[in-house]
Design an enzyme around this catalytic site. Sequence first.
Site, PDB file in Angstrom:
ATOM      1  N   SER A   1      -2.427  -2.732 -14.159  1.00 45.29           N
ATOM      2  CA  SER A   1      -2.505  -3.427 -15.450  1.00 45.29           C
ATOM      3  C   SER A   1      -1.382  -2.931 -16.345  1.00 45.29           C
ATOM      4  O   SER A   1      -0.955  -1.774 -16.239  1.00 45.29           O
ATOM      5  CB  SER A   1      -3.845  -3.121 -16.113  1.00 45.29           C
ATOM      6  OG  SER A   1      -3.822  -3.557 -17.452  1.00 45.29           O
TER       7      SER A   1
ATOM      8  N   TYR B   1      -9.717   3.295 -18.443  1.00 48.75           N
ATOM      9  CA  TYR B   1      -9.193   2.147 -17.672  1.00 48.75           C
ATOM     10  C   TYR B   1      -7.684   2.316 -17.469  1.00 48.75           C
ATOM     11  O   TYR B   1      -7.184   2.127 -16.354  1.00 48.75           O
ATOM     12  CB  TYR B   1      -9.512   0.857 -18.437  1.00 48.75           C
ATOM     13  CG  TYR B   1      -8.983  -0.420 -17.809  1.00 48.75           C
ATOM     14  CD1 TYR B   1      -9.594  -0.982 -16.685  1.00 48.75           C
ATOM     15  CD2 TYR B   1      -7.880  -1.085 -18.353  1.00 48.75           C
ATOM     16  CE1 TYR B   1      -9.122  -2.166 -16.121  1.00 48.75           C
ATOM     17  CE2 TYR B   1      -7.407  -2.267 -17.806  1.00 48.75           C
ATOM     18  CZ  TYR B   1      -8.027  -2.809 -16.690  1.00 48.75           C
ATOM     19  OH  TYR B   1      -7.555  -3.970 -16.137  1.00 48.75           O
TER      20      TYR B   1
ATOM     21  N   LYS C   1      -5.911   2.648 -13.818  1.00 45.97           N
ATOM     22  CA  LYS C   1      -4.870   1.701 -13.400  1.00 45.97           C
ATOM     23  C   LYS C   1      -3.535   2.413 -13.184  1.00 45.97           C
ATOM     24  O   LYS C   1      -2.730   1.981 -12.342  1.00 45.97           O
ATOM     25  CB  LYS C   1      -4.736   0.572 -14.424  1.00 45.97           C
ATOM     26  CG  LYS C   1      -5.937  -0.379 -14.454  1.00 45.97           C
ATOM     27  CD  LYS C   1      -6.181  -1.059 -13.094  1.00 45.97           C
ATOM     28  CE  LYS C   1      -7.081  -2.281 -13.195  1.00 45.97           C
ATOM     29  NZ  LYS C   1      -7.426  -2.842 -11.875  1.00 45.97           N
TER      30      LYS C   1
END
Length: 249
Positions: free
Chosen positions: A140, A155, A159
Amino acid sequence: MLLENKVVMVTGAASPRGIGKATAKALAAQGARVVILDLREEDAKSAAADLGEGHLGLACDVTDKAACLSAARATLEKYGQIDGLINNAGITQPVRTLDITAENFDAIVDVNLRGTLYMSQAVIPVMKEQKRGSIVCMSSVSAQRGGGIFGGPHYSAAKAGVLGLARAMAREFGPDNIRINSITPGLIQTDITGGKLTPEMRADIIKGIPLSRLGDAVDVANACLFLVSDLSAYLTGITLDVNGGMLIH
Ligand code: NAD
């Protein structure tokens, strides 16, 4: 057709508006036989049926190593080969650093990072034997810019871990003719934000995107198609940004 006689597995591909489903469609349109993996068997089967004849839908929680191995086995039994894997399954949470609980951290790291490792471990021995394979890992823009879009720091960390894992695997398995690349999508209009993206947030984000729109699932699907096909035969260990120019670096 780019993927005639190829078999490609896509994790987290049952979500109707998701990147995985759009990718499965793009791959099938280029002749691939696609194996859709997702948490619920009926969702995976119905998503596979949507693609037409000859595709497969299987239940597979990517955080469960045995389930990943069994999905790879079932794919091999049905088709006799595994040419590609799209490590797409992922979840996010808009939680700030000081509020991240152990449960939050484990959930995010398990699906996004551990799941990418487990599914790759399940297919790599097959690809080694075949002396060919292409794996695409969904990271991401959050990993590159330090979050700040929707997912929390855990997150971003997971990622960023995906990028490191993909690059290290690319180095390790290049000699076996297995290519491993990552995609870093910007903000793509899917259901991952769980309806929590307000119109104001959306307008604000678009101000920072040179192409003046959010991404569509098909934008990422086409990047997956490129990386899993032989069009990208001399690419491994790369990170392909699909973000409308949100992060130019
Ligand atoms: P989505 O929520 O529409 O789809 C995610 C899918 O993963 C769902 O079908 C879900 O059932 C499945 N899934 C969740 N946990 C799983 C597990 N343990 N095992 C197997 N499947 C599981 O989300 P999306 O937006 O299509 O996201 C796809 C990927 O793209 C994710 O890895 C996400 O982090 C990444 N991504 C999305 C965006 C975005 O803006 N949408 C941006 C950057 C990266």
